[in-house]
Design a protein around this motif. Structure first.
Motif, PDB file in Angstrom:
ATOM      1  N   VAL A  54       0.834  -1.201   0.000  1.00 50.80           N
ATOM      2  CA  VAL A  54       0.000   0.000   0.000  1.00 50.80           C
ATOM      3  C   VAL A  54       0.874   1.258   0.000  1.00 50.80           C
ATOM      4  CG1 VAL A  54      -1.664   1.337   1.344  1.00 50.80           C
ATOM      5  CG2 VAL A  54      -1.965  -1.131   1.077  1.00 50.80           C
ATOM      6  N   LEU A  55       1.938   1.264   0.807  1.00 56.14           N
ATOM      7  CA  LEU A  55       2.838   2.422   0.839  1.00 56.14           C
ATOM      8  C   LEU A  55       3.534   2.613  -0.505  1.00 56.14           C
ATOM      9  CD1 LEU A  55       4.461   1.980   4.381  1.00 56.14           C
ATOM     10  CD2 LEU A  55       2.826   3.748   3.682  1.00 56.14           C
ATOM     11  N   LEU A  84      15.490  20.811  11.206  1.00 57.67           N
ATOM     12  CA  LEU A  84      15.058  21.050   9.829  1.00 57.67           C
ATOM     13  C   LEU A  84      15.729  20.074   8.880  1.00 57.67           C
ATOM     14  CD1 LEU A  84      14.879  24.941   9.406  1.00 57.67           C
ATOM     15  CD2 LEU A  84      13.011  23.287   9.137  1.00 57.67           C
ATOM     16  N   ILE A  85      17.009  19.805   9.114  1.00 62.71           N
ATOM     17  CA  ILE A  85      17.725  18.848   8.275  1.00 62.71           C
ATOM     18  C   ILE A  85      17.121  17.458   8.414  1.00 62.71           C
ATOM     19  CG2 ILE A  85      19.940  17.677   7.929  1.00 62.71           C
ATOM     20  CD1 ILE A  85      21.319  20.299   8.617  1.00 62.71           C
ATOM     21  N   VAL A  86      16.842  17.050   9.663  1.00 56.71           N
ATOM     22  CA  VAL A  86      16.230  15.726   9.884  1.00 56.71           C
ATOM     23  C   VAL A  86      14.874  15.650   9.201  1.00 56.71           C
ATOM     24  CG1 VAL A  86      15.276  14.175  11.624  1.00 56.71           C
ATOM     25  CG2 VAL A  86      17.469  15.297  12.031  1.00 56.71           C
ATOM     26  N   SER A  87      14.081  16.712   9.317  1.00 56.13           N
ATOM     27  CA  SER A  87      12.781  16.734   8.660  1.00 56.13           C
ATOM     28  C   SER A  87      12.929  16.649   7.145  1.00 56.13           C
ATOM     29  CB  SER A  87      12.027  18.010   9.041  1.00 56.13           C
ATOM     30  OG  SER A  87      10.782  18.078   8.400  1.00 56.13           O
ATOM     31  N   GLY A  88      13.961  17.306   6.602  1.00 57.74           N
ATOM     32  CA  GLY A  88      14.195  17.286   5.158  1.00 57.74           C
ATOM     33  C   GLY A  88      14.707  15.961   4.646  1.00 57.74           C
ATOM     34  N   LEU A  89      15.145  15.089   5.552  1.00 59.50           N
ATOM     35  CA  LEU A  89      15.674  13.793   5.111  1.00 59.50           C
ATOM     36  C   LEU A  89      14.611  12.937   4.438  1.00 59.50           C
ATOM     37  CD1 LEU A  89      18.096  12.707   7.993  1.00 59.50           C
ATOM     38  CD2 LEU A  89      18.688  13.274   5.623  1.00 59.50           C
ATOM     39  N   ALA A  90      13.339  13.118   4.799  1.00 59.72           N
ATOM     40  CA  ALA A  90      12.284  12.327   4.156  1.00 59.72           C
ATOM     41  C   ALA A  90      12.246  12.609   2.660  1.00 59.72           C
ATOM     42  CB  ALA A  90      10.926  12.631   4.799  1.00 59.72           C
ATOM     43  N   THR A 140       4.301  11.570   0.256  1.00 58.89           N
ATOM     44  CA  THR A 140       5.263  10.684  -0.401  1.00 58.89           C
ATOM     45  C   THR A 140       6.494  10.479   0.468  1.00 58.89           C
ATOM     46  OG1 THR A 140       4.520  11.436  -2.577  1.00 58.89           O
ATOM     47  CG2 THR A 140       6.656  10.347  -2.470  1.00 58.89           C
ATOM     48  N   GLY A 141       6.994  11.557   1.082  1.00 59.16           N
ATOM     49  CA  GLY A 141       8.161  11.428   1.955  1.00 59.16           C
ATOM     50  C   GLY A 141       7.901  10.493   3.118  1.00 59.16           C
ATOM     51  N   VAL A 142       6.726  10.617   3.748  1.00 65.86           N
ATOM     52  CA  VAL A 142       6.365   9.725   4.852  1.00 65.86           C
ATOM     53  C   VAL A 142       6.242   8.288   4.355  1.00 65.86           C
ATOM     54  CG1 VAL A 142       4.540   9.151   6.503  1.00 65.86           C
ATOM     55  CG2 VAL A 142       5.236  11.527   6.203  1.00 65.86           C
ATOM     56  N   SER A 143       5.633   8.102   3.190  1.00 60.86           N
ATOM     57  CA  SER A 143       5.435   6.757   2.650  1.00 60.86           C
ATOM     58  C   SER A 143       6.763   6.082   2.328  1.00 60.86           C
ATOM     59  CB  SER A 143       4.557   6.820   1.395  1.00 60.86           C
ATOM     60  OG  SER A 143       3.288   7.354   1.680  1.00 60.86           O
ATOM     61  N   TRP A 184      -2.481  11.795   7.070  1.00 62.65           N
ATOM     62  CA  TRP A 184      -2.975  11.305   5.789  1.00 62.65           C
ATOM     63  C   TRP A 184      -2.466   9.897   5.508  1.00 62.65           C
ATOM     64  CZ3 TRP A 184      -6.813  12.839   2.883  1.00 62.65           C
ATOM     65  CH2 TRP A 184      -7.230  14.168   2.925  1.00 62.65           C
ATOM     66  N   THR A 185      -1.160   9.709   5.686  1.00 61.05           N
ATOM     67  CA  THR A 185      -0.581   8.397   5.409  1.00 61.05           C
ATOM     68  C   THR A 185      -1.103   7.357   6.394  1.00 61.05           C
ATOM     69  OG1 THR A 185       1.415   9.572   4.696  1.00 61.05           O
ATOM     70  CG2 THR A 185       1.583   7.198   4.955  1.00 61.05           C
ATOM     71  N   GLY A 186      -1.197   7.744   7.671  1.00 54.77           N
ATOM     72  CA  GLY A 186      -1.703   6.817   8.674  1.00 54.77           C
ATOM     73  C   GLY A 186      -3.137   6.401   8.408  1.00 54.77           C
ATOM     74  N   GLY A 187      -3.971   7.340   7.942  1.00 58.21           N
ATOM     75  CA  GLY A 187      -5.349   7.005   7.616  1.00 58.21           C
ATOM     76  C   GLY A 187      -5.442   5.970   6.507  1.00 58.21           C
ATOM     77  N   ILE A 188      -4.590   6.115   5.489  1.00 54.60           N
ATOM     78  CA  ILE A 188      -4.578   5.145   4.387  1.00 54.60           C
ATOM     79  C   ILE A 188      -4.106   3.785   4.882  1.00 54.60           C
ATOM     80  CG2 ILE A 188      -3.471   4.596   2.185  1.00 54.60           C
ATOM     81  CD1 ILE A 188      -3.441   7.664   1.667  1.00 54.60           C
ATOM     82  N   VAL A 189      -3.107   3.784   5.763  1.00 59.16           N
ATOM     83  CA  VAL A 189      -2.615   2.520   6.321  1.00 59.16           C
ATOM     84  C   VAL A 189      -3.696   1.835   7.149  1.00 59.16           C
ATOM     85  CG1 VAL A 189      -0.990   1.542   7.994  1.00 59.16           C
ATOM     86  CG2 VAL A 189      -0.173   3.155   6.275  1.00 59.16           C
TER      87      VAL A 189
END
Length: 477
Positions: free
Chosen positions: A116-117, A224-230, A384-387, A443-448
């Motif tokens: 699904v992801l 911010l860098i860690v967040s941008g890693l996705a 997409t980054g979370v997925s 959003w991603t969690g809801g789809i999962v």
């Protein structure tokens, strides 16, 4: 997740023991490509130029001079991910890619969630990138982004119906052009350097990013860098295409690992070198933060060079669309062959055309992709980054379990530093996920959750006849 499949013995119960064509048998894809063809197709899915010109500007707007550092860290993480893909991909060479690997190692539910992801990623990304075509055709013709994107998706769908070997040559030609464009940007950036290598680690971004700046300078924090890693992980994400193509590769035990690792190395260089050059060559921090690479190229050279680069990027986007449609149709084909859906849907998605391509699955990827070009997709980069991060996390878990029982003695490429590599990846990726915006996680969690309900209410009660993840027998050598 404890409901695991037996290693490499997941064929459907009614499948004959010998490779004889019997009506109703799960169809197998034709092995027709080697390392060169697989690398061309996989590099085209990474699509370095369109990633550089479409995705990286968003990173510049939030990370400024820290963009190159963030992509470099993401590339290093991807080395560990590539090790996991290489070992699992040679142990389980299936067009199902991640979901076949994770299902076999970590259980059917885990494999279903990975499916699904991955489906989220492969359905969202092509139209988002395709809509960028209009911007880079602007020097020649002005088009509405939605209509231009839809046209790209339709062309990619028609190309996806061709023989895979023919597509390898088509995408290879386009790939040369986009590498040339990336090279031109790198040369021009270094030739017009405004600042030294130290700027790559000064972690600065213009205030009021994305709106012309306000003349001030903000510091890019570690968070911010860690967040941008996705998103940085997504930049080189296409190397996983080699695993999707493993069922169509000659000698997958050897060629899958070579293709995965070679593609990651090449794509990281093609993307990271121009990013470094742009960081050093941008006229000002404000110009860098705005991320208008085409304008920078025009300022460094002339309009003719800018037009050439723009047209190369447009071709790169078309190229990416072709490969992504090919990849995504193979995922749907494999899910139908593994009986993930009601019988009529499985029968339709598993049909192969005269060229050997799963034609209904290809149409079901391309046509909705064209329609998505008319939908507001502003938040879908975050989803997409979370997925991608969640998918990599589950693949790392599967790699940690890849040497249990008979799997540890099967013929496969084996990663160095196991189990340290998957353990570190699991910890880092879990932390990266925790730093993403709640809206994207929601959003991603809801789809999962919806996918889990489908599993619980439809697939699990029919476990003997549904979601029977298989690995083709002729793929084991």
């Amino acid at each position: 997740m404890t409901d695991t499949l037996r290693p490499l013995q997941s064929a459907t119960p009614d499948a004959p023991p010998a490779p004889v064509a019997v009506p109703g048998d799960p169809q197998k894809l034709k092995r027709s490509i080697g390392v060169v063809g697989g690398t061309l197709l996989t590099l085209s899915c990474v699509t370095p130029a369109s990633t550089l010109f479409v995705v990286v500007p968003d990173l510049f707007s939030s990370l400024g001079t820290a963009t190159a550092l963030t992509i470099a860290i993401g590339s290093l993480l991807c080395v560990g991910v590539a090790f996991c893909y290489s070992e699992l991909g040679t142990l389980i060479p299936s067009a199902g890619g991640e979901y076949a690997m994770v299902s076999t190692m970590a259980g059917r539910l885990a494999g279903w969630l990975v499916f699904v992801l991955s489906l989220l990623v492969v359905m969202i990304v092509p139209p988002v990138i395709a809509m960028g075509t209009a911007d880079y055709l602007a020097p020649v013709v002005h088009l509405d982004p939605s209509y231009a994107g839809a046209g790209v998706m339709i062309c990619a769908t028609l190309a996806g119906l061709l023989d895979l070997r023919a597509n390898a040559w088509i995408t290879g030609i386009f790939l040369v052009l986009e590498v040339v464009a990336a090279g031109v940007v790198a040369v021009l950036g270094f030739a017009h350097a405004e600042r030294g290598p130290g700027s790559l680690v000064d972690l600065s971004v213009a205030s009021g990013s994305g709106s012309g700046g306000s003349g001030g300078v903000d510091t890019v924090t570690a968070m911010l860098i860690v967040s941008g890693l996705a998103i940085a992980l997504f930049v080189t994400q296409g190397f996983s295409t080699a695993v999707y193509l493993s069922e169509e590769m000659e000698n997958p035990r050897r060629n899958v690992a070579r293709t995965v690792l070679a593609t990651l190395a090449i794509s990281a260089v093609i993307i990271l070198v121009p990013v470094i050059a742009i960081t050093m060559g941008a006229e000002s921090l404000t110009a860098l933060t705005e991320g208008d690479i085409s304008a920078m190229v025009a300022a460094w050279s002339n309009s003719a060079v800018g037009t050439f680069v723009s047209l190369c990027v447009a071709l790169a986007i078309i190229n990416a669309g072709i490969v992504m449609v090919i990849q995504n149709s193979r995922v749907l084909f494999a899910s139908a062959r593994d009986k993930a859906w009601p019988s009529p849907v499985n029968k339709a998605l598993s049909k192969l055309g005269a060229s050997g391509a799963p034609w209904i699955a290809t149409l079901l990827v391309g046509v909705p992709g064209a329609l998505l070009c008319f939908v507001n997709l502003d938040t879908l980069y975050g989803v997409t980054g979370v997925s991608v991060t969640g998918m990599y996390l589950l693949v790392a878990v599967a790699a940690l379990l890849a040497r249990r029982g008979s799997h540890g003695h099967a013929a496969a490429w084996r990663m160095p530093l196991w189990p340290a590599v998957p353990v570190v990846l699991i910890a880092v990726l879990a932390y990266v996920l925790s730093q993403q915006e709640l809206a994207y996680l929601g959003w991603t969690g809801g789809i999962v959750v919806a996918a889990t309900l489908y599993w619980a209410l439809y697939l699990r009660p029919r476990r003997d006849t549904r979601w029977l993840v298989s690995v083709p027998e002729d793929g084991q050598g």
